[in-house]
Design a protein around this motif. Sequence first.
Motif, PDB file in Angstrom:
ATOM      1  N   SER A 130       0.454  -0.866  -0.050  1.00 50.37           N
ATOM      2  CA  SER A 130       0.277   0.244   0.262  1.00 50.37           C
ATOM      3  C   SER A 130       0.976   1.628   0.267  1.00 50.37           C
ATOM      4  O   SER A 130       2.219   0.953   0.265  1.00 50.37           O
ATOM      5  N   ASN A 131      -0.272   1.930  -0.441  1.00 52.23           N
ATOM      6  CA  ASN A 131       1.026   3.792  -0.546  1.00 52.23           C
ATOM      7  C   ASN A 131       2.662   3.534  -1.093  1.00 52.23           C
ATOM      8  O   ASN A 131       3.122   4.425  -0.797  1.00 52.23           O
ATOM      9  N   LYS A 132       2.415   3.019  -2.237  1.00 52.79           N
ATOM     10  CA  LYS A 132       3.743   2.662  -3.373  1.00 52.79           C
ATOM     11  C   LYS A 132       2.740   1.825  -5.014  1.00 52.79           C
ATOM     12  O   LYS A 132       2.213   2.048  -5.023  1.00 52.79           O
ATOM     13  N   LYS A 133       3.657   2.845  -5.852  1.00 55.85           N
ATOM     14  CA  LYS A 133       3.258   2.973  -6.829  1.00 55.85           C
ATOM     15  C   LYS A 133       4.010   1.698  -7.300  1.00 55.85           C
ATOM     16  O   LYS A 133       4.756   1.593  -7.964  1.00 55.85           O
ATOM     17  N   ILE A 134       2.526   0.963  -8.049  1.00 55.57           N
ATOM     18  CA  ILE A 134       3.158  -0.493  -8.367  1.00 55.57           C
ATOM     19  C   ILE A 134       3.143  -0.730 -10.344  1.00 55.57           C
ATOM     20  O   ILE A 134       2.022  -0.478  -9.772  1.00 55.57           O
ATOM     21  N   ARG A 135       4.109  -1.112 -10.847  1.00 58.96           N
ATOM     22  CA  ARG A 135       3.424  -0.608 -12.427  1.00 58.96           C
ATOM     23  C   ARG A 135       2.719  -2.231 -12.557  1.00 58.96           C
ATOM     24  O   ARG A 135       2.030  -3.271 -11.647  1.00 58.96           O
ATOM     25  N   ILE A 136       1.732  -1.817 -14.054  1.00 59.54           N
ATOM     26  CA  ILE A 136       0.659  -2.715 -13.650  1.00 59.54           C
ATOM     27  C   ILE A 136       1.118  -3.751 -13.951  1.00 59.54           C
ATOM     28  O   ILE A 136       1.112  -4.969 -13.756  1.00 59.54           O
ATOM     29  N   ARG A 137       2.358  -3.768 -14.696  1.00 59.30           N
ATOM     30  CA  ARG A 137       2.767  -5.769 -16.017  1.00 59.30           C
ATOM     31  C   ARG A 137       3.255  -6.328 -14.515  1.00 59.30           C
ATOM     32  O   ARG A 137       3.194  -7.554 -14.722  1.00 59.30           O
ATOM     33  N   GLU A 396      -9.841  23.872  -4.577  1.00 62.22           N
ATOM     34  CA  GLU A 396      -9.562  22.940  -3.424  1.00 62.22           C
ATOM     35  C   GLU A 396      -9.709  21.379  -4.159  1.00 62.22           C
ATOM     36  O   GLU A 396      -8.746  20.434  -3.661  1.00 62.22           O
ATOM     37  N   ARG A 397     -10.231  21.959  -6.220  1.00 66.56           N
ATOM     38  CA  ARG A 397     -10.083  20.194  -6.212  1.00 66.56           C
ATOM     39  C   ARG A 397      -8.884  20.603  -7.246  1.00 66.56           C
ATOM     40  O   ARG A 397      -7.749  19.255  -7.558  1.00 66.56           O
ATOM     41  N   GLU A 398      -8.206  21.533  -7.263  1.00 71.94           N
ATOM     42  CA  GLU A 398      -6.496  21.494  -8.383  1.00 71.94           C
ATOM     43  C   GLU A 398      -5.630  20.682  -6.864  1.00 71.94           C
ATOM     44  O   GLU A 398      -4.925  20.318  -6.851  1.00 71.94           O
ATOM     45  N   GLN A 399      -6.327  21.656  -5.349  1.00 70.61           N
ATOM     46  CA  GLN A 399      -5.183  21.110  -4.483  1.00 70.61           C
ATOM     47  C   GLN A 399      -5.385  19.690  -4.131  1.00 70.61           C
ATOM     48  O   GLN A 399      -3.917  18.633  -3.818  1.00 70.61           O
ATOM     49  N   LEU A 400      -6.000  18.970  -4.316  1.00 68.72           N
ATOM     50  CA  LEU A 400      -6.501  17.916  -4.125  1.00 68.72           C
ATOM     51  C   LEU A 400      -5.779  16.429  -4.991  1.00 68.72           C
ATOM     52  O   LEU A 400      -5.405  15.730  -4.953  1.00 68.72           O
ATOM     53  N   ALA A 401      -6.195  17.363  -6.524  1.00 67.16           N
ATOM     54  CA  ALA A 401      -5.287  16.860  -7.396  1.00 67.16           C
ATOM     55  C   ALA A 401      -3.966  16.508  -7.626  1.00 67.16           C
ATOM     56  O   ALA A 401      -3.230  15.978  -7.196  1.00 67.16           O
ATOM     57  N   LEU A 402      -3.535  17.700  -6.547  1.00 69.69           N
ATOM     58  CA  LEU A 402      -1.986  17.523  -6.321  1.00 69.69           C
ATOM     59  C   LEU A 402      -1.641  17.022  -5.195  1.00 69.69           C
ATOM     60  O   LEU A 402      -0.477  15.851  -5.744  1.00 69.69           O
ATOM     61  N   GLU A 403      -2.106  16.679  -4.481  1.00 75.83           N
ATOM     62  CA  GLU A 403      -2.142  16.359  -3.289  1.00 75.83           C
ATOM     63  C   GLU A 403      -1.609  14.756  -3.228  1.00 75.83           C
ATOM     64  O   GLU A 403      -0.935  14.172  -2.609  1.00 75.83           O
ATOM     65  N   LYS A 404      -2.914  13.901  -3.619  1.00 75.81           N
ATOM     66  CA  LYS A 404      -3.642  12.925  -4.302  1.00 75.81           C
ATOM     67  C   LYS A 404      -1.776  12.163  -5.255  1.00 75.81           C
ATOM     68  O   LYS A 404      -1.843  11.506  -4.741  1.00 75.81           O
ATOM     69  N   GLY A 405      -1.941  12.902  -6.357  1.00 75.16           N
ATOM     70  CA  GLY A 405      -1.215  12.726  -7.415  1.00 75.16           C
ATOM     71  C   GLY A 405       0.525  13.078  -6.834  1.00 75.16           C
ATOM     72  O   GLY A 405       1.157  11.850  -7.201  1.00 75.16           O
ATOM     73  N   SER A 406       0.414  13.749  -6.401  1.00 78.40           N
ATOM     74  CA  SER A 406       2.253  13.733  -5.745  1.00 78.40           C
ATOM     75  C   SER A 406       2.368  12.341  -5.234  1.00 78.40           C
ATOM     76  O   SER A 406       3.805  12.084  -4.767  1.00 78.40           O
ATOM     77  N   LEU A 407       1.469  12.046  -4.620  1.00 77.74           N
ATOM     78  CA  LEU A 407       1.890  10.889  -3.472  1.00 77.74           C
ATOM     79  C   LEU A 407       1.973   9.459  -4.833  1.00 77.74           C
ATOM     80  O   LEU A 407       3.095   8.406  -4.685  1.00 77.74           O
ATOM     81  N   ILE A 408       1.684  10.022  -5.785  1.00 75.08           N
ATOM     82  CA  ILE A 408       2.344   8.808  -7.408  1.00 75.08           C
ATOM     83  C   ILE A 408       3.712   9.023  -7.851  1.00 75.08           C
ATOM     84  O   ILE A 408       4.048   8.848  -8.086  1.00 75.08           O
ATOM     85  N   HIS A 409       3.582  10.636  -8.210  1.00 76.97           N
ATOM     86  CA  HIS A 409       4.851  11.135  -9.140  1.00 76.97           C
ATOM     87  C   HIS A 409       4.570  12.879  -7.981  1.00 76.97           C
ATOM     88  O   HIS A 409       4.466  13.832  -8.233  1.00 76.97           O
ATOM     89  N   PRO A 410       5.801  12.594  -7.472  1.00 75.03           N
ATOM     90  CA  PRO A 410       6.254  13.855  -6.737  1.00 75.03           C
ATOM     91  C   PRO A 410       6.719  14.976  -7.623  1.00 75.03           C
ATOM     92  O   PRO A 410       6.800  16.546  -7.435  1.00 75.03           O
ATOM     93  N   GLN A 411       7.120  14.627  -8.533  1.00 74.90           N
ATOM     94  CA  GLN A 411       7.414  15.654  -9.732  1.00 74.90           C
ATOM     95  C   GLN A 411       6.175  16.834  -9.726  1.00 74.90           C
ATOM     96  O   GLN A 411       6.809  17.753  -9.896  1.00 74.90           O
ATOM     97  N   TYR A 412       5.020  16.912  -9.849  1.00 78.29           N
ATOM     98  CA  TYR A 412       4.134  17.617  -8.779  1.00 78.29           C
ATOM     99  C   TYR A 412       4.569  19.081  -8.708  1.00 78.29           C
ATOM    100  O   TYR A 412       4.195  19.464  -9.730  1.00 78.29           O
ATOM    101  N   LYS A 413       5.006  18.995  -7.593  1.00 80.68           N
ATOM    102  CA  LYS A 413       5.295  19.856  -6.874  1.00 80.68           C
ATOM    103  C   LYS A 413       6.395  20.990  -7.792  1.00 80.68           C
ATOM    104  O   LYS A 413       5.354  22.145  -7.708  1.00 80.68           O
ATOM    105  N   ASN A 414       7.029  20.699  -8.128  1.00 83.34           N
ATOM    106  CA  ASN A 414       8.193  21.292  -9.174  1.00 83.34           C
ATOM    107  C   ASN A 414       7.530  21.992 -10.432  1.00 83.34           C
ATOM    108  O   ASN A 414       7.734  22.830 -10.795  1.00 83.34           O
ATOM    109  N   GLU A 415       6.503  21.160 -11.925  1.00 81.16           N
ATOM    110  CA  GLU A 415       6.336  20.697 -12.629  1.00 81.16           C
ATOM    111  C   GLU A 415       5.123  21.243 -12.890  1.00 81.16           C
ATOM    112  O   GLU A 415       5.132  22.149 -14.039  1.00 81.16           O
ATOM    113  N   PHE A 416       4.301  21.344 -11.862  1.00 82.44           N
ATOM    114  CA  PHE A 416       3.001  21.850 -11.956  1.00 82.44           C
ATOM    115  C   PHE A 416       2.708  23.825 -12.490  1.00 82.44           C
ATOM    116  O   PHE A 416       3.588  24.043 -11.773  1.00 82.44           O
TER     117      PHE A 416
END
Length: 503
Positions: A130-137, A396-416
Motif C-alpha cells: 500500500s501507498n506505493k506505486k506498483i507497475r501494472i505489469r 480545492e479540486r486543484e489542491q486535491l489533484a496535486l496532493e494525491k497525485g504527488s503520492l504517485i508522481h512527486p514531480q508534481y510539486k516542481n512541474e505544475f
Amino acid sequence: MLPSAPAHAFSLPGAVAGKRIIILGAGLAGMTAAYELTKLGYSCTVLEARDRIGGRCWSVRKGSTQQEVSNPTQTSQLDDGLYFNAGPSRIPHHHQLTLHYCRELGVPIEIYNNVNEGAYHFSEGNGALSNKKIRIREVHNDMRGYVTEMLAKAIDQHALDVSMSTEDVSKIIEYLRAEGGLDADKLYKASARRGYVEAPGAGDKPGKIADPHTLADLLQSGLLAPDFYNVAEYTYELQMTMFQAKGGMDNIAKALEKKLPGIIKTQAVVSSIQNVENGVKVKYAVKGVAQELTADACICTLPLPVLSNIDHNFSSDVSRAVDFVPYIQTGKIGLQFKRRFWEEDENIFGGITHTNNDLTQIFYPSNDYLGKKGVLIGYYNFNDKAKKVGALTLKEREQLALEKGSLIHPQYKNEFETSFSVSWHLTPYSLGGWALYTGDTRQSLYKAFAKPDRQVYFAGEHTTYLNAWMAGAFESARKTVADVHARFTEQRLQYPSSGKSGG
C-alpha cells in the motif's frame, strides 16, 4: 431498402421539400441529425443553449470557459496548442460509425494508448504494498503466475471436478505454463514479463529481474480490488486498438458545424416544447429575448436532467422516463506541467494509472510524445467520489489533484503550472455525464424514447445501448433521421442493424 451495414455514407431513398425540423441541442446527435436531414432536403434549425457547439464532446483549450452551478466562471490558462478532452476521449476500433464520420468529415485520427502496462496501480491502505506505486505489469504478471500455478497443481492432483483425458490435461498444463510464465516444475518465478530493476544493456549487462510480490501482499494491499480490475483488457469497449481525433475530440464537432452554415443558433435556451396540431411549437430565449419557432417535427437530443426542467406536453410514459432516468456524476481535471516528466523520468507513454482514492484514474496523453510540455488528466472519477470532489471549490479540486497525485508522481510539486476542472453533473445544459439504465429500466423507461411522442422524436446516447460513447450519438441520429424521413415520405423504412456495435 437500406444498405445492410451502418458504417457508410447514409443514403435514404426519396427527397422532401418544404418540411421544417427543429433540433434541440448542437451536440453530436443533434448536428448529425441536421447534417443528414439537410442532405434530404429538410429545412433544419438547431437550437443550442451554450455559446459553443459539441455538447459533452468538448476539448478544453486556452481561453475555454466553464460556469458550473456552484462555482465562479473559470477560464483556461492552458498554453497555446495544449488541450485535454473534458468529455469523450476514446474511439473503440469497433465503433465503425464514429470512424466513418471521421472519414467522411475529414477529421484525422491517431492511436489512443488506452492500455499501458508501464503505468501504475496505487492503493492507499495498510498493506505491505500500500501507498506505493506498483507497475501494472508487475501486478498482472504476478497474479497470472500465482493463479495458473494453483490451477496447474489442482489439475496434477486431480482436484478439479472435471472429466478430462490425459491429452486434454497435457494441453491445459501447456497453456497454463505459457499464460502464467511457469517453470518446468509448474511453479511461478519472476521473469522478464514483469520488468527489470536493472535494464539489460551492452557488454556485461544482462539485466536484473526483481523478485515477485507475494500473493499475500497483493491481497492485503487491495491491489486486486475492483478499483483496479475494471480495466481495459477486460472491457469490450476499452480493448485496443483505440483512436482519438487528432488535436482534440471536439474537432469532430467542429467538422459537423462547418457542414451546417446558418443552421445552428447558440445561446438559445429552450423553455417550452409543445406538440400542436400537425406540428411542434418551441419557445426559447436568446440573451433574454423570447422567441418562438414552429415546425413539422422536432428532434430532441437534450440530456434528460435538462429536459426534465423544460415545459412540455409529452405523454405520461415519456414524461415519467424523462424525470426518472438518472445520469452519472463524473468529473475530470486537466493539469498542465512544464515538462513531460512521466515520459522523461518514468517511461510512461499514454495509458492510465488506477487508484483507490478520490482521483480514481490519472490519464497520460497519447499525443505529442517527447514534447516539452503536456496536460495530464489528474483525476477522472465517478459517483460518490465525483460528487465529493465536485462539491469542492475550483482551488480545492486543484489542491486535491496535486496532493494525491504527488503520492504517485512527486514531480508534481516542481512541474505544475495550471489546471482546469469540469464536473459534468454541475454543468448547466448537461447536469450529468451519461444516462444510467438497469435491466428493469431498459424494459420500461428506456422504451419510451424508441418511438416519437406525436411530432417529437428523441435522439442522443440515452436512446441507445451505447451510453457514454460518441457512437451512441451517431447511431441514435441515424435511427431518428430514418424514422423522420419515413414519416414524411410515407415509406416503411427500417433502420439496419449490423449485428455488432457499429458506432
